[in-house]
Design a protein around this motif. Structure first.
Motif, short mmCIF file in Angstrom:
data_model
loop_
_atom_site.label_atom_id
_atom_site.label_comp_id
_atom_site.label_asym_id
_atom_site.label_seq_id
_atom_site.Cartn_x
_atom_site.Cartn_y
_atom_site.Cartn_z
N TRP A 22 0.83 -1.20 0.00
CA TRP A 22 0.00 0.00 0.00
C TRP A 22 0.87 1.25 0.00
CZ3 TRP A 22 -5.32 0.85 -0.06
CH2 TRP A 22 -6.12 -0.29 -0.07
N SER A 23 0.29 2.33 -0.48
CA SER A 23 1.04 3.59 -0.58
C SER A 23 1.36 4.18 0.78
CB SER A 23 0.26 4.61 -1.41
OG SER A 23 -0.99 4.90 -0.81
N HIS A 24 0.65 3.76 1.84
CA HIS A 24 0.97 4.30 3.17
C HIS A 24 2.03 3.45 3.87
CE1 HIS A 24 -2.64 1.66 3.78
NE2 HIS A 24 -1.86 1.16 4.72
N PHE A 25 2.46 2.32 3.27
CA PHE A 25 3.64 1.62 3.77
C PHE A 25 4.86 2.45 3.40
CE2 PHE A 25 1.66 -2.89 3.14
CZ PHE A 25 0.66 -2.56 4.03
N TYR A 26 5.95 2.29 4.14
CA TYR A 26 7.13 3.05 3.73
C TYR A 26 7.84 2.39 2.56
CZ TYR A 26 10.12 -0.08 6.61
OH TYR A 26 10.77 -1.16 7.16
N LYS A 27 7.75 1.05 2.44
CA LYS A 27 8.33 0.37 1.28
C LYS A 27 7.33 0.38 0.13
CE LYS A 27 11.46 -2.73 3.78
NZ LYS A 27 11.84 -4.15 4.03
N GLY A 28 7.80 0.76 -1.06
CA GLY A 28 6.89 0.89 -2.19
C GLY A 28 7.23 0.03 -3.39
N LEU A 59 0.69 -1.38 -6.96
CA LEU A 59 0.60 -0.62 -5.72
C LEU A 59 -0.86 -0.30 -5.42
CD1 LEU A 59 2.30 0.94 -3.52
CD2 LEU A 59 1.95 2.97 -4.95
N HIS A 60 -1.27 -0.49 -4.17
CA HIS A 60 -2.61 -0.12 -3.73
C HIS A 60 -2.55 1.27 -3.09
CE1 HIS A 60 -5.06 -4.09 -3.70
NE2 HIS A 60 -4.25 -4.02 -4.74
#
Length: 745
Positions: free
Chosen positions: A325-331, A357-358
């Motif tokens: 997800w985009s709110h994770f720090y890993k993208g 990516l979500h």
């Protein structure tokens, strides 16, 4: 030997290093070598000398006996230091005599006297202390008998040369009171730390063999209920297949970095600070039975749909086992696009692991230092970049500083961006720091191609003429008639996306060069061109009522106000509601004052986190927001109200038994135990709003919660008891807010 002689002898023996021995009592009759051996090595030596024998034979009484006896009793420290000079800690008796002047009989007697320190085999003396690392110390529990413990309290990974963490809770110090006492008992306290590591490295594992580390079969069958399981809670398929599970719906742990996994690896002397494949190879090497585990275990049902086992996840061969997800720090994602369904509805592949990516929007921005790992930027930075990028005139933009209040200590963005002011180059897609010396890679992700009209994924083409950026297909009043190009952005985009296409030919010898990003008119004229997304963001408003987005019962605040402390009158309802939170647990304490903490920045951060987790869990009830209590020193209250709870700055009066984070108690009386009195003999108790969310049993090794195998994200909190928690430990500053200050007598 009579008692007075024994006393005299012991006195002389303890002072031989300072004064040479000049006389010694006459030898008594030889005693039976089968007598009980005293525990203390000093008593062993006294007994051997008293009897005039050693385990190798009698001490010869001739003219040089005094020097030999003296060598024996100053000998262990000397022999330790001498053998420590050799890489193998071994030397022949002849070498010790010729190169170091150590009498061979004296060396034999010393080795016999100190069997826990030396060994002798084939006339080869070896320094091999029977010393090991305390198993209780490196276990998930504690060594409660440390005062009487005869084993070292030190990190085994440090001894093996693998642990580089300065703040390692197991310790890297040989000179603690406990370790120094152990080393002194072997006359090894003066050896350098490098020598000690090498020496202990070769002894502690062989002296106390550790059972081979296994993978928990009960966990793989979803039946393990042990709090402190001695086997790894990791997917067996993942281990056997070298880091590739092969089951698309597997909900088990696939992370070797999960704290409980690291803890067990370290306690078994295995490395944990390596890539998964290397760790698995080491694990299989030390426990070869793992690869022979029952094959049926690999087919444990882990999903409600049998068909999903036969449907390969798009992430399996890309190194991803869960949706990002985009709110994770890993993208990092296998397909550098945003999943349309994640924005507009529910992605059917989310549980198995979507390859895209979500996100909550159809666009997102990421940054990377080496293009090997992409990190998601914060929302304010993403909006700033997107707004500028949709404008063809913009070539650069300064993005907002990283909001450290919204970043966990383990987020790599903190070390990558810091609090510097970064400028984005929208032409070359990079970020530059304020000095211009550090340059990072920048990329934009947008929604995959669909039949739906998504502005963020719709690109327009512009050419630069006479100081203006003009969209293709639109009239340019300042241009000459032959410079009005009757070609649409949509047509250009189609050609641009064709594989290997670099030139688009137009009428009248006009060409669009995609590689050079120029429009060529014949051979002599050319104009710069740009490809930018269709404008889709609402214009930023400047007349927002600052107080509309704050709690209605707060006093009005100016936009620039960062903090306001409001004294609540005792007759108001809010005051009474706070007192009800205390119940009857504070019998001897009298409430003198209740103050409301109004910090818009910290409050918004909490609300954003609650909203984010509500979307993730699908139900706000599962977010589990509770009112908890925190006790601390008087002098940090103001700092907490301004910057939030931060154990790194304020410490933790609870200790770190359940993790390295901010501690909250469910009962006010428990938190009050950790409050200190001020000069007026008053204490201050903090009431906090805390997102408890999902919980897991904590321990002192945790610097962040472990991965939740069911949700696919880390647990929100660690606790003292999973069934009836009284202590909640938090690691994310967005997940709590200091709500009230209660002053007590």
């Amino acid at each position: 030997m009579d008692s007075s002689s024994a006393t005299t002898t012991k006195h002389h023996l303890t002072h031989m290093a300072a004064a040479p021995l000049t006389s010694f009592p006459a030898a008594a009759e030889s005693q039976d070598g089968d007598d009980d051996v005293p525990i203390d090595e000093f008593e062993i030596a006294v007994k051997n000398i008293s009897s005039g024998t050693s385990r190798k034979g009698s001490i010869q009484r001739h003219s040089s006996s005094e020097s030999e006896i003296s060598s024996l009793w100053v000998h262990r420290e000397k022999l330790v230091e001498t053998l420590a000079k050799y890489d193998t800690f071994r030397a022949s008796l002849l070498t010790l005599l010729e190169h170091h002047g150590l009498n061979q009989n004296a060396v034999r007697d010393a080795i016999t006297t100190y069997p826990n320190t030396f060994t002798l085999s084939d006339e080869i003396a070896e320094l091999r202390p029977k010393i090991t690392i305390c198993e209780a110390h490196i276990s998930p529990d504690f060594c409660y008998a440390w005062e009487s413990c005869d084993d070292l309290h030190i990190c085994p990974r440090y001894v093996m040369g693998d642990c580089k963490e300065d703040s390692c809770s197991l310790g890297h110090c040989w000179t603690t009171d406990h370790n120094r006492k152990i080393l002194q008992s072997f006359n090894m306290d003066r050896l350098p730390s490098e020598i000690l590591c090498t020496l202990i490295r070769g002894t502690f594992s062989e002296l106390k063999p550790v059972k081979s580390l296994d993978v928990c079969q009960s966990y793989n069958k979803a039946t393990c209920r042990r709090r402190q399981c001695s086997s790894l809670h990791i997917c067996l398929n993942f281990v056997i297949r070298g880091g590739n599970c092969g089951l698309p719906s597997c909900q088990l742990n696939h992370y070797t970095t999960e704290p409980s996994v690291c803890k067990l690896l370290e306690s078994h002397g295995l490395p944990s600070n390596r890539c998964s494949k290397d760790i698995i190879a080491t694990l299989l090497a030390q426990n070869q039975t793992l690869s022979n585990q029952s094959y049926s275990l690999r087919h444990v049902k882990r999903s409600s749909t049998a068909s999903s086992v036969n449907t390969p996840s798009p992430n399996l061969h890309k190194g991803t086992s869960s949706t990002v997800w985009s709110h994770f720090y890993k993208g990092d994602v296998p397909v550098a696009e945003i999943c349309y369904s994640s924005v507009e509805g529910k992605c059917q592949s989310e549980a198995q692991g979507c390859s895209r990516l979500h996100a909550k929007e159809h666009f997102h921005w990421q940054v990377s230092e080496s293009k090997e790992q992409w990190l998601n930027l914060q929302n304010s930075q993403v909006i700033s970049l997107e707004r500028a990028y949709c404008d063809p005139v913009q070539e650069s933009v300064t993005i907002p500083r990283l909001d450290t209040a919204l970043v966990t200590p383990t987020n790599p963005l903190l070390s990558l961006l810091g609090r510097d002011l970064w400028s984005a180059d929208l032409i070359n897609h990079n970020l530059k720091d304020s000095s211009g010396e550090k340059i990072l890679n920048l990329r934009r992700l947008c929604t995959e191609n669909t039949e739906m009209n998504v502005p963020a994924s719709t690109f327009l083409w512009y050419y630069f003429y006479d100081g203006n950026w003009v969209e293709y297909g639109r009239l340019n009043p300042s241009a000459e008639g032959d410079l009005v190009y009757d070609v649409s952005s949509e047509s250009i985009e189609v050609v641009y996306n064709r594989p290997g296409c670099q030139i688009m030919s137009l009428m009248d010898n006009n060409k669009i060069d995609f590689q050079a990003m120029v429009h060529r008119n014949g051979l002599s004229h050319k104009w710069k061109i740009r490809r930018r997304p269709k404008s889709h963001l609402e214009e930023a408003t400047t007349s927002i009522d600052h107080n509309q987005i704050l709690p209605s019962h707060w006093e009005a605040m100016d936009p620039e106000d960062r903090l306001r402390i409001v004294d609540l009158p005792p007759w108001c309802t809010e005051y009474e509601q706070v007192l009800e939170l205390l119940h009857t647990s504070l019998h001897d304490a009298k409430v003198l004052k209740v103050e409301r903490v109004q910090n818009p920045f910290l409050w918004r951060a909490l609300q954003n986190k609650i909203e984010e987790l509500s979307l993730w869990y699908g139900d706000i009830e599962r977010v589990d927001v509770r009112t908890l209590f925190h006790g601390t020193d008087v002098d940090v209250i103001k700092h907490i109200c301004t910057e939030n709870f931060d154990w790194r700055l304020h410490g933790s009066r609870f200790g770190q038994k359940y993790g390295h984070g901010a501690y909250f108690a469910t009962e006010a009386a428990r938190a009050l135990e950790y409050c200190t009195y001020d000069l007026l003999n008053q204490r201050y108790l903090l009431v906090a709003q805390v997102v408890v969310g999902t919980i897991v049993q904590g321990d002192y090794t945790m610097h962040c919660p472990p991965q939740n195998p069911v949700a696919g994200i880390p647990y929100n909190s660690t606790v003292d008891d999973e069934f009836e928690p009284t202590i909640i430990v938090k690691y994310d500053k967005q997940e709590y807010y200091p709500q009230y200050i209660i002053t007590l007598s």
